[in-house]
Motif scaffolding. Sequence first.
Motif, PDB file in Angstrom:
ATOM      1  N   UNK A   1       0.923  -1.262  -0.120  1.00 46.86           N
ATOM      2  CA  UNK A   1      -0.024   0.114   0.027  1.00 46.86           C
ATOM      3  C   UNK A   1       0.875   1.249  -0.026  1.00 46.86           C
ATOM      4  N   UNK A   2       1.826   1.401   0.778  1.00 41.48           N
ATOM      5  CA  UNK A   2       2.879   2.467   0.829  1.00 41.48           C
ATOM      6  C   UNK A   2       3.696   2.698  -0.431  1.00 41.48           C
ATOM      7  N   UNK A   3       3.812   1.843  -1.370  1.00 40.27           N
ATOM      8  CA  UNK A   3       4.374   1.951  -2.643  1.00 40.27           C
ATOM      9  C   UNK A   3       3.742   2.770  -3.690  1.00 40.27           C
ATOM     10  N   UNK A   4       2.476   2.909  -3.391  1.00 44.96           N
ATOM     11  CA  UNK A   4       1.626   4.003  -4.397  1.00 44.96           C
ATOM     12  C   UNK A   4       0.909   3.141  -5.249  1.00 44.96           C
ATOM     13  N   UNK A   5       0.328   3.862  -6.268  1.00 38.63           N
ATOM     14  CA  UNK A   5      -0.536   3.132  -7.252  1.00 38.63           C
ATOM     15  C   UNK A   5       0.296   2.630  -8.452  1.00 38.63           C
ATOM     16  N   UNK A   6      -0.201   1.243  -8.925  1.00 40.99           N
ATOM     17  CA  UNK A   6       0.681   0.598  -9.941  1.00 40.99           C
ATOM     18  C   UNK A   6      -0.288   0.973 -10.901  1.00 40.99           C
ATOM     19  N   UNK A   7       0.084   0.547 -12.300  1.00 37.37           N
ATOM     20  CA  UNK A   7      -0.491   0.762 -13.498  1.00 37.37           C
ATOM     21  C   UNK A   7      -1.405  -0.579 -13.504  1.00 37.37           C
ATOM     22  N   UNK A   8      -2.570  -0.253 -13.910  1.00 41.21           N
ATOM     23  CA  UNK A   8      -3.585  -1.520 -14.121  1.00 41.21           C
ATOM     24  C   UNK A   8      -4.761  -1.069 -13.200  1.00 41.21           C
ATOM     25  N   UNK A   9      -5.799  -2.060 -13.409  1.00 48.86           N
ATOM     26  CA  UNK A   9      -7.054  -1.817 -12.915  1.00 48.86           C
ATOM     27  C   UNK A   9      -7.092  -2.361 -11.490  1.00 48.86           C
ATOM     28  N   UNK A  10      -7.350  -1.778 -10.373  1.00 49.65           N
ATOM     29  CA  UNK A  10      -7.420  -2.187  -9.008  1.00 49.65           C
ATOM     30  C   UNK A  10      -8.481  -3.510  -8.727  1.00 49.65           C
ATOM     31  N   UNK A  11      -8.007  -4.536  -8.292  1.00 55.96           N
ATOM     32  CA  UNK A  11      -9.040  -5.595  -8.106  1.00 55.96           C
ATOM     33  C   UNK A  11      -9.381  -5.570  -6.839  1.00 55.96           C
ATOM     34  N   UNK A  12      -8.471  -5.400  -5.972  1.00 58.70           N
ATOM     35  CA  UNK A  12      -8.838  -5.606  -4.373  1.00 58.70           C
ATOM     36  C   UNK A  12      -7.655  -5.072  -3.759  1.00 58.70           C
ATOM     37  N   UNK A  13      -8.102  -4.621  -2.440  1.00 59.61           N
ATOM     38  CA  UNK A  13      -7.167  -4.210  -1.389  1.00 59.61           C
ATOM     39  C   UNK A  13      -7.321  -5.110  -0.098  1.00 59.61           C
TER      40      UNK A  13
END
Length: 182
Positions: A162-174
């Motif tokens: 979570x601390x690494x920031x947003x990655x490319x792609x569609x978010x599926x779950x947290x």
Amino acid sequence: MPAASTAIQLALPAQVPAIAPAAPATAPVADTTTATVTPAQVEEQIAYPTLAAAVADQSIRSDAGEDLRCLAGAIYFEARGEPLSGQLAVAEVILNRTRSHRFGGSACEVITQKGQFSFVRGGRMPAAPSNDDWRTAMAVAKVALKDAWESDAANALYFNHRRAGHANGVRVASIGNHVFYR
């Protein structure tokens, strides 16, 4: 994915309560005393009320296969402090990558692919200690390989902290401290 079963009663450890679906009052009762059930049918019919029950039901043999050990190692080193659902989601990403064939044809190839997992050094995984977290990782890996529980990250190919920031792609779950993408 869990399958419904009325023919087999699953014996769960005492700390995990069994949840049985209520049968309608007019439901016929099958005589199972003379039925022959093959091991494959038993495997298909086992349903777990919770992910914890599925994990608790896994026996861990010392002669586990290489892919099981690699998958368990990734779960251990990436998600051992996460909830079981987060550990399963990490396993699901690795298995999804294996099925896609873009990352390698086996769990070990996916995990040891250069630059994919920070705990891998020189193409090798470190040895995991024999402790409760390792036994849990092995059990979660078995659940994932058997497809015995549906993961919230079923379609994910990537994850990051979570601390690494947003990655490319569609978010599926947290789940826990990880975010999963496809």
